[in-house]
Every structure is written in C-alpha cells, then in structure tokens.
Enzyme design. Structure first.
Site, short mmCIF file in Angstrom:
data_model
loop_
_atom_site.label_atom_id
_atom_site.label_comp_id
_atom_site.label_asym_id
_atom_site.label_seq_id
_atom_site.Cartn_x
_atom_site.Cartn_y
_atom_site.Cartn_z
N HIS A 86 57.78 -16.35 -46.11
CA HIS A 86 58.25 -16.54 -44.73
C HIS A 86 57.74 -15.41 -43.84
CE1 HIS A 86 61.97 -17.80 -42.11
NE2 HIS A 86 60.83 -18.13 -41.56
N ASP A 98 61.62 -11.90 -45.48
CA ASP A 98 61.69 -12.54 -46.79
C ASP A 98 60.36 -13.21 -47.13
OD1 ASP A 98 62.34 -14.42 -44.63
OD2 ASP A 98 62.83 -15.87 -46.17
N GLU A 130 64.05 -21.92 -50.97
CA GLU A 130 64.95 -20.78 -50.80
C GLU A 130 65.32 -20.26 -52.19
OE1 GLU A 130 66.18 -19.02 -48.38
OE2 GLU A 130 65.88 -20.19 -46.54
#
Ligand code: ZN
Length: 293
Positions: A190, A200, A130
């Site tokens: 993603h 994203d 992330e």
C-alpha cells in the site's frame, strides 16, 4: 514391540517407500466464481463495501490491518460492516486464517487515493489483501515480545511487528491462486501506491513481497520495469477503430475510436505492458501499442 505395532510397520513401511514428498499431495488453492474455493477459506462474510460493476485485477496490493487478534475474524467483520466504508478482498489472520469478503472481480475499497505507474485509483484494477499485524510499534505500549519485533527505520518508525510464518504461508497460497487465474503484473505494498500517506505493509514484509514477486512473476510473467521507458513524441495509428481507453486494460471505458493514419502524442510508452499513454486532440487515455507505429 507389541503385535499391533509390528503389524502397522509391516503394512506402512513398503507404502512409505513409494510415498512421494508430502508437498506433492498439497493441492493448490482454486478460485471459483471469483472466490477462493478451499476449506481453509471462509467466504461466509461478504462486504457491502464494493463499487458497482466489475474489475479486471492486474496487481495485488498488500496491507497490514494495524490491529491485534489471532484469527482475522475481527477485521473481516469490521470490513463487512457498511459503516466502516472500507473493505479488501482477503483478510489473513496471524494464525493463518483466511476470509474472503469481496469477490476478486469486484472493486473493493482498500487503496484509497492511490497511483500505480501514473494510473490513479488503484482499486479499479487491483486485489487487496489485508494481513493482520500491528505495523509500527514505537511507543505504542503494545505487548509484543522482542523476538517478534523487526528493527528497521522507515518513515521515522524503528520497530515493527514481524509477520507470522503460518500467516505468510496462507497469503502465499492465496497469491498463487490469484496469479494462476488472473493476469497479474505486479505485487506491491500500500505504501508503494500511496507514498507519504500510507506506511503499510512496512519493512517487515519486504522480504516476503520480494519472494512472492520472484516466485510468481519472476520468469513466466515479468513485472514491468520500475522505471517505465518514457519517450515523448508522436506515433501513427495502424488499424481502424483503435480504442482509446480511460485505463490501460481491455475492459476500461472507451473515450473514442482512432483510425488508420491518425497521429497521437505519446505521453508514456509501455506504461503497462502493451499499453501506451497517449493524447489525441484534447483526450488523454491508453491504447494497445501494437497498433501504433
Ligand atoms: Zn493499507
């Protein structure tokens, strides 16, 4: 020039001549017990949001957090709360901070409903990173300066927050460590594994992702072609006890064993490097294709 600086020059000069370029000294990041072992990485937060058992990571999935903040602590903390029902292996803050909240051999909850080259549940075989970033900005009233905005239309959105150089440098190091340790065949966003559902990491990361693929998967470990060669037909098993597995990796659950001379229907050749998706009677799974002819 005072005495002290004269002295310093005398002793530092010859030394500097023999000094290799600075990057010769940068030690690459190490992984120990499936955790990044480096002073730059905080592993003090460990997320409870993991599945039982272990995984063998084969691809890296990049995400943005859609959040603000300089370091990644806010997101690492959020993803370490059971109530968030989500996690990732690593969180990279805008200032280059790194938190690893799930060991790389554990199944983190980052990809959700997803598919990579015909294989569902990408969490089963991937590492999720992330990256702190707002993502698309259109009309959200976020105070992002113009020089931090990436202009490119995708999924109906026109403006995206740029990723920070120090942040990408940190992610680069993490990817380098992962690729050195695990048999990684691809680096994806993603949005690539959950199209229509996820946006994203968005177009602002495209250049970086391409660079990472070239740097780490380019020559040594060629990524599988985007269009996996597909040929329907039958093949014969050449060895006894060949395992038909639920997923294309050596640790996946075995559906059944196949024996010499058995005929299988090939649904997709080389769906992953070295693996064919096949059907035997009513069972569909994956076999190492070196034992098929
Ligand atoms: Zn995501």
């Amino acid at each position: 020039m005072n005495c002290l600086s004269a002295l310093m020059n005398r002793f530092t000069k010859p030394h500097q001549i023999d000094t290799p370029p600075q990057n010769e000294y940068i030690e690459s990041m190490k992984i120990k017990n499936h955790l990044l072992d480096d002073p730059k990485v905080d592993t003090s937060l460990q997320s409870p949001n993991v599945s039982k058992g272990t995984i063998k990571p084969e691809i890296i999935v990049l995400h943005y957090t859609a959040s603000g903040g300089e370091d990644g602590k806010g997101d690492a903390t959020y993803l370490s709360r059971a109530s968030s029902r989500a996690s990732a292996h690593v969180v990279a803050g805008r200032n280059g901070s790194l938190d690893q909240i799930v060991p790389f051999n554990k199944r983190a909850w980052h990809a959700g409903k997803s598919e990579y080259k015909g294989v569902n549940d990408v969490n089963d075989f991937s590492i999720g990173i992330e990256i702190d970033n707002w993502g698309w900005l259109d009309g959200r009233g976020l105070n992002v300066p113009e020089d931090q905005i990436h202009h490119e239309t995708r999924n109906g959105k026109k403006t995206w927050e740029k990723y920070k150089p120090e942040q990408l440098e940190a992610v680069d190091e993490v990817i380098g460590a992962i690729v050195a340790k695990y048999d990684i065949v691809d680096i994806v966003g993603h949005e690539d594994i959950a199209p229509g559902r996820k946006q994203d990491p968005g177009p602002a990361l495209d250049e970086f992702t391409a660079k990472m693929k070239e740097k780490y998967l380019g020559k040594a470990k060629p990524a599988p072609k985007t269009e996996a060669p597909s040929k329907e037909g039958t093949k014969k098993v050449t060895g006894d006890g060949l395992r038909l597995r639920v997923r294309p990796n050596r640790h996946a659950t075995i559906l059944t064993h196949l024996y010499k001379g058995y005929e299988v229907k090939v649904l997709q050749e080389n769906v992953f490097p070295g693996w064919d998706k096949v059907q035997y009677k009513n069972k569909v799974g994956y076999v190492a294709n070196q034992y098929l002819t």
